[in-house]
Structure formats: C-alpha cells, structure tokens
Design an enzyme around this catalytic site. Sequence first.
Site, short mmCIF file in Angstrom:
data_model
loop_
_atom_site.label_atom_id
_atom_site.label_comp_id
_atom_site.label_asym_id
_atom_site.label_seq_id
_atom_site.Cartn_x
_atom_site.Cartn_y
_atom_site.Cartn_z
N HIS A 30 0.83 -1.19 0.00
CA HIS A 30 0.00 0.00 0.00
C HIS A 30 0.87 1.25 0.00
CE1 HIS A 30 0.92 0.46 4.27
NE2 HIS A 30 0.58 -0.80 4.46
P1 TYD Z 1 -2.40 -3.68 7.20
O1 TYD Z 1 -2.32 -2.23 6.82
O2 TYD Z 1 -3.05 -4.62 6.23
O3 TYD Z 1 -0.93 -4.22 7.51
P2 TYD Z 1 0.29 -4.13 6.50
O4 TYD Z 1 1.13 -3.00 7.02
O5 TYD Z 1 0.97 -5.43 6.48
O6 TYD Z 1 -0.30 -3.81 5.16
O7 TYD Z 1 -3.11 -3.76 8.60
C1 TYD Z 1 -3.63 -4.97 9.08
C2 TYD Z 1 -4.87 -4.67 9.90
O8 TYD Z 1 -4.54 -3.92 11.06
C3 TYD Z 1 -5.91 -3.88 9.13
O9 TYD Z 1 -7.18 -4.43 9.44
C4 TYD Z 1 -5.83 -2.49 9.73
C5 TYD Z 1 -5.34 -2.74 11.13
N1 TYD Z 1 -4.52 -1.65 11.68
C6 TYD Z 1 -5.01 -0.88 12.70
O10 TYD Z 1 -6.17 -1.07 13.18
N2 TYD Z 1 -4.24 0.11 13.23
C7 TYD Z 1 -2.98 0.36 12.75
O11 TYD Z 1 -2.29 1.28 13.23
C8 TYD Z 1 -2.48 -0.43 11.65
C9 TYD Z 1 -1.12 -0.20 11.07
C10 TYD Z 1 -3.28 -1.44 11.15
#
Ligand code: TYD
Length: 143
Positions: free
Chosen positions: A52
């Site tokens: 992302h």
């Molecule tokens: P995601 O953004 O998919 O992780 P990655 O960095 O691997 O792409 O986040 C995973 C899940 O965690 C998603 O449902 C959003 C949640 N999340 C939060 O609730 N708070 C946060 O600060 C972060 C980074 C993620």
Amino acid sequence: MKLKEVKKIKLPKIEDHRGNLTFIEGNNHIPFSIARVYYLYDVPGGVERGGHAHKQLEQLIIAASGSFDVVLDDGYSKKKVTLNRSYYGLYLPTMVWRELTNFSSGAVCLVLASLPYNERDYYRDYDEFKKVAWGLTGERKKK
Ligand code: TYD
C-alpha cells in the site's frame, strides 16, 4: 520523484557493556512528530506485508530485531532497501508504495507514524495509486 525523499537515517546508539540503547525523538532525529507506534512480529516465513501507499502519512521503519527487505515504488521507479540493524530507520514520505518481504525468523518491524490510523489515508490498489502519482486524477495537486 518521491523515492528521492526516502532516506536511511542513522539513529543515536549508546553502546554499553550492558547492551546498546537507541532512542528517537520526533522532529529531531526524524522529520515528523510521532503520533502512533506499531510493530509487526511473528511474521511467518515467505509472507509479504504492506502492499500500500499513504496519502498524508509519513513513517520511519526499523528492523528492531532481525531483518527484512522493503521494496519501494513511487510510480516511476523502484528500489529495494534491506533493514538489518536496529540503529537505522528508513524514512518513507507520502505517496510511496511499499512491500515488506523476506522477513528473517524472529524479525520485529517497528514503525513510527506521523498520524493515527485512518484507512482513508491508504491506497491499497496499485493502479489507483499509480494514476494519482502520475497526476492522472485531480485528487492530488500539491507535493
Ligand atoms: P495492514 O495495513 O493490512 O498491515 P500491512 O502493514 O501489512 O499492510 O493492517 C492490518 C490490519 O490492522 C488492518 O485491518 C488495519 C489494522 N490496523 C489498525 O487497526 N491500526 C494500525 O495502526 C495499523 C497499522 C493497522
């Protein structure tokens, strides 16, 4: 190009026979104030995280333990940075697509973020991100 703003920052390291200590002050060692801290751990071998980009969020990514690769793409060019030292952080500005791969066993990816979590700040679709990065939509005129 946003990739030019990506930088590896060497953090303070206090060496001591009792072990090493590294500290980070927002707006001092890194160019933003810290609104949120999160970390990835117990990452199974072979998986990829990230995938992302952010509209407004800036981050510092640290391999607090172990190592992993950060693959970066600003819509124009790509580069790969390996993080494997706890006293280096990788500064990521806005509008950089990132993928985290090649996690070593026991790796901990510590992330300092400039804003609270907000799903609306994410581009999770690469083609949409690329269109905005190329200025092909009206969404993002500044930066
Ligand atoms: P995601 O953004 O998919 O992780 P990655 O960095 O691997 O792409 O986040 C995973 C899940 O965690 C998603 O449902 C959003 C949640 N999340 C939060 O609730 N708070 C946060 O600060 C972060 C980074 C993620």
